[in-house]
Every structure is written in C-alpha cells, then in structure tokens.
Design a protein around this motif. Structure first.
Motif, PDB file in Angstrom:
ATOM      1  N   GLU A  58     -84.042 -43.270  31.491  1.00  0.00           N
ATOM      2  CA  GLU A  58     -85.042 -42.261  31.846  1.00  0.00           C
ATOM      3  C   GLU A  58     -85.089 -41.118  30.835  1.00  0.00           C
ATOM      4  OE1 GLU A  58     -86.456 -39.381  35.518  1.00  0.00           O
ATOM      5  OE2 GLU A  58     -84.550 -40.436  35.685  1.00  0.00           O
ATOM      6  N   PHE A  59     -83.934 -40.619  30.445  1.00  0.00           N
ATOM      7  CA  PHE A  59     -83.903 -39.436  29.584  1.00  0.00           C
ATOM      8  C   PHE A  59     -83.876 -39.757  28.097  1.00  0.00           C
ATOM      9  CE2 PHE A  59     -81.957 -38.104  33.663  1.00  0.00           C
ATOM     10  CZ  PHE A  59     -83.064 -37.395  34.092  1.00  0.00           C
ATOM     11  N   TRP A  60     -83.868 -41.022  27.758  1.00  0.00           N
ATOM     12  CA  TRP A  60     -83.888 -41.434  26.363  1.00  0.00           C
ATOM     13  C   TRP A  60     -85.120 -40.870  25.657  1.00  0.00           C
ATOM     14  CZ3 TRP A  60     -83.689 -47.341  24.907  1.00  0.00           C
ATOM     15  CH2 TRP A  60     -83.543 -47.485  23.535  1.00  0.00           C
ATOM     16  N   SER A  61     -86.275 -41.017  26.258  1.00  0.00           N
ATOM     17  CA  SER A  61     -87.500 -40.538  25.615  1.00  0.00           C
ATOM     18  C   SER A  61     -87.576 -39.020  25.588  1.00  0.00           C
ATOM     19  CB  SER A  61     -88.738 -41.116  26.305  1.00  0.00           C
ATOM     20  OG  SER A  61     -88.738 -40.797  27.669  1.00  0.00           O
ATOM     21  N   LYS A  62     -86.857 -38.335  26.467  1.00  0.00           N
ATOM     22  CA  LYS A  62     -86.852 -36.866  26.447  1.00  0.00           C
ATOM     23  C   LYS A  62     -85.948 -36.322  25.342  1.00  0.00           C
ATOM     24  CE  LYS A  62     -87.854 -36.093  31.360  1.00  0.00           C
ATOM     25  NZ  LYS A  62     -88.454 -37.283  31.742  1.00  0.00           N
ATOM     26  N   PHE A  63     -84.835 -37.012  25.084  1.00  0.00           N
ATOM     27  CA  PHE A  63     -83.882 -36.537  24.077  1.00  0.00           C
ATOM     28  C   PHE A  63     -84.158 -37.095  22.685  1.00  0.00           C
ATOM     29  CE2 PHE A  63     -81.308 -35.740  27.920  1.00  0.00           C
ATOM     30  CZ  PHE A  63     -81.131 -34.392  27.736  1.00  0.00           C
ATOM     31  N   ASP A  64     -84.863 -38.213  22.589  1.00  0.00           N
ATOM     32  CA  ASP A  64     -85.200 -38.791  21.288  1.00  0.00           C
ATOM     33  C   ASP A  64     -86.613 -39.354  21.348  1.00  0.00           C
ATOM     34  OD1 ASP A  64     -85.179 -39.757  18.718  1.00  0.00           O
ATOM     35  OD2 ASP A  64     -83.721 -41.340  19.089  1.00  0.00           O
ATOM     36  N   SER A  65     -87.582 -38.469  21.453  1.00  0.00           N
ATOM     37  CA  SER A  65     -88.972 -38.898  21.600  1.00  0.00           C
ATOM     38  C   SER A  65     -89.483 -39.645  20.369  1.00  0.00           C
ATOM     39  CB  SER A  65     -89.866 -37.701  21.890  1.00  0.00           C
ATOM     40  OG  SER A  65     -89.777 -36.766  20.844  1.00  0.00           O
ATOM     41  N   SER A  66     -88.851 -39.458  19.216  1.00  0.00           N
ATOM     42  CA  SER A  66     -89.298 -40.146  18.006  1.00  0.00           C
ATOM     43  C   SER A  66     -89.136 -41.661  18.120  1.00  0.00           C
ATOM     44  CB  SER A  66     -88.530 -39.635  16.788  1.00  0.00           C
ATOM     45  OG  SER A  66     -87.149 -39.946  16.890  1.00  0.00           O
ATOM     46  N   PHE A  67     -88.191 -42.097  18.945  1.00  0.00           N
ATOM     47  CA  PHE A  67     -87.986 -43.537  19.127  1.00  0.00           C
ATOM     48  C   PHE A  67     -89.198 -44.184  19.785  1.00  0.00           C
ATOM     49  CE2 PHE A  67     -86.564 -47.227  21.564  1.00  0.00           C
ATOM     50  CZ  PHE A  67     -85.944 -47.967  20.571  1.00  0.00           C
ATOM     51  N   PHE A  68     -89.861 -43.474  20.687  1.00  0.00           N
ATOM     52  CA  PHE A  68     -90.989 -44.018  21.438  1.00  0.00           C
ATOM     53  C   PHE A  68     -92.339 -43.725  20.782  1.00  0.00           C
ATOM     54  CE2 PHE A  68     -87.613 -44.019  24.467  1.00  0.00           C
ATOM     55  CZ  PHE A  68     -87.876 -45.093  25.305  1.00  0.00           C
ATOM     56  N   ALA A  69     -92.388 -42.741  19.906  1.00  0.00           N
ATOM     57  CA  ALA A  69     -93.660 -42.298  19.319  1.00  0.00           C
ATOM     58  C   ALA A  69     -94.323 -43.399  18.497  1.00  0.00           C
ATOM     59  CB  ALA A  69     -93.419 -41.065  18.452  1.00  0.00           C
ATOM     60  N   GLY A  70     -95.590 -43.641  18.795  1.00  0.00           N
ATOM     61  CA  GLY A  70     -96.383 -44.588  18.021  1.00  0.00           C
ATOM     62  C   GLY A  70     -96.012 -46.048  18.226  1.00  0.00           C
ATOM     63  N   LYS A  71     -95.194 -46.328  19.214  1.00  0.00           N
ATOM     64  CA  LYS A  71     -94.772 -47.710  19.469  1.00  0.00           C
ATOM     65  C   LYS A  71     -95.246 -48.128  20.860  1.00  0.00           C
ATOM     66  CE  LYS A  71     -90.708 -47.068  16.623  1.00  0.00           C
ATOM     67  NZ  LYS A  71     -90.039 -45.799  16.645  1.00  0.00           N
ATOM     68  N   PRO A  72     -95.372 -49.415  21.078  1.00  0.00           N
ATOM     69  CA  PRO A  72     -95.824 -49.886  22.401  1.00  0.00           C
ATOM     70  C   PRO A  72     -94.674 -49.932  23.407  1.00  0.00           C
ATOM     71  CG  PRO A  72     -95.524 -51.758  20.946  1.00  0.00           C
ATOM     72  CD  PRO A  72     -95.248 -50.514  20.125  1.00  0.00           C
ATOM     73  N   TYR A  73     -93.905 -48.860  23.471  1.00  0.00           N
ATOM     74  CA  TYR A  73     -92.749 -48.786  24.362  1.00  0.00           C
ATOM     75  C   TYR A  73     -93.111 -47.972  25.596  1.00  0.00           C
ATOM     76  CZ  TYR A  73     -89.951 -50.146  20.265  1.00  0.00           C
ATOM     77  OH  TYR A  73     -89.429 -50.781  19.169  1.00  0.00           O
ATOM     78  N   ILE A  74     -92.686 -48.447  26.753  1.00  0.00           N
ATOM     79  CA  ILE A  74     -92.942 -47.771  28.016  1.00  0.00           C
ATOM     80  C   ILE A  74     -91.602 -47.534  28.688  1.00  0.00           C
ATOM     81  CG2 ILE A  74     -94.063 -47.962  30.261  1.00  0.00           C
ATOM     82  CD1 ILE A  74     -96.026 -49.961  28.842  1.00  0.00           C
ATOM     83  N   ASN A  75     -91.338 -46.293  29.057  1.00  0.00           N
ATOM     84  CA  ASN A  75     -90.072 -45.941  29.677  1.00  0.00           C
ATOM     85  C   ASN A  75     -90.244 -45.896  31.192  1.00  0.00           C
ATOM     86  OD1 ASN A  75     -87.719 -44.741  30.643  1.00  0.00           O
ATOM     87  ND2 ASN A  75     -87.510 -43.429  28.862  1.00  0.00           N
ATOM     88  N   ARG A  76     -89.474 -46.710  31.896  1.00  0.00           N
ATOM     89  CA  ARG A  76     -89.530 -46.748  33.361  1.00  0.00           C
ATOM     90  C   ARG A  76     -88.126 -46.595  33.955  1.00  0.00           C
ATOM     91  NH1 ARG A  76     -93.958 -45.505  32.517  1.00  0.00           N
ATOM     92  NH2 ARG A  76     -95.859 -46.554  33.128  1.00  0.00           N
ATOM     93  N   GLY A  77     -87.307 -45.758  33.339  1.00  0.00           N
ATOM     94  CA  GLY A  77     -85.975 -45.491  33.868  1.00  0.00           C
ATOM     95  C   GLY A  77     -86.016 -44.469  34.994  1.00  0.00           C
TER      96      GLY A  77
END
Length: 102
Positions: A58-77
């Motif tokens: 869940e908090f992965w995208s909050k602490f490292d948003s660059s990992f998800f930026a511009g990619k077809p990744y969806i966070n459902r934690g």
C-alpha cells in the motif's frame, strides 16, 4: 529519518483501518471501489501489473512514487490485510483492473 518514515507509516496505517467498518466490510472491499470504477479498460495490447498485498504494498507508491510513474502499474495494497481478506477481494481489485478489452 528512518524513524520519521516508520512513524509516518504508522499514521497512514491507522487512517487506513478507519476507512470501512470491519463489521460490515471485513475484506475492505470498498477501499478501492471508486478507483476501480474510474479505471478505464486496458487497451487491446496493453499489459497491466496489479500489486496486491498489505502495508508494504500500500505505501510503496507513497514512499517511492517514481517506481509507479508512467508505468501500467496499479497499487491495490491494504494495510493489515491477511491472505483470506485478499482472496475475497482479488476478483474486483486485481482481475477487473487488468482484464484486456478484446
């Protein structure tokens, strides 16, 4: 700095637990209902990756948003989730988020 991140993570966890009444929504099906409804169907050749898990996810995208930026990744934690809870919400939060439109 590490302690600050842990405290921040703890505050986010407390907020996440208060979102839905566990007596009526034990698997927390409502947490991503609005996001799932707004998510457009993937394109014909689009491939998506849906991350599902507990607070680490869940908090992965909050602490490292660059990992998800511009990619077809969806966070459902969801913080505090157990495997039985994740199994109950798998279809709506993972399967429908990643199905291609044929």
């Amino acid at each position: 700095m590490k302690i600050f991140r842990l405290l921040l993570l703890g505050m986010y966890s407390l907020k996440a637990f208060g979102q839905n009444d566990p007596k009526t929504d034990w698997p927390n099906l409502g947490k991503y209902a609005a996001e799932n409804a707004r998510l457009p169907a993937p394109g014909k050749h689009e491939k998506r990756v849906v991350f599902m898990g507990n607070s680490i996810t869940e908090f992965w995208s909050k602490f490292d948003s660059s990992f998800f930026a511009g990619k077809p990744y969806i966070n459902r934690g969801i913080s505090g989730q157990s495997s039985p809870q994740m199994l109950l919400r798998f279809r709506q939060d993972v399967s429908t988020s990643s199905q291609p439109s044929w």
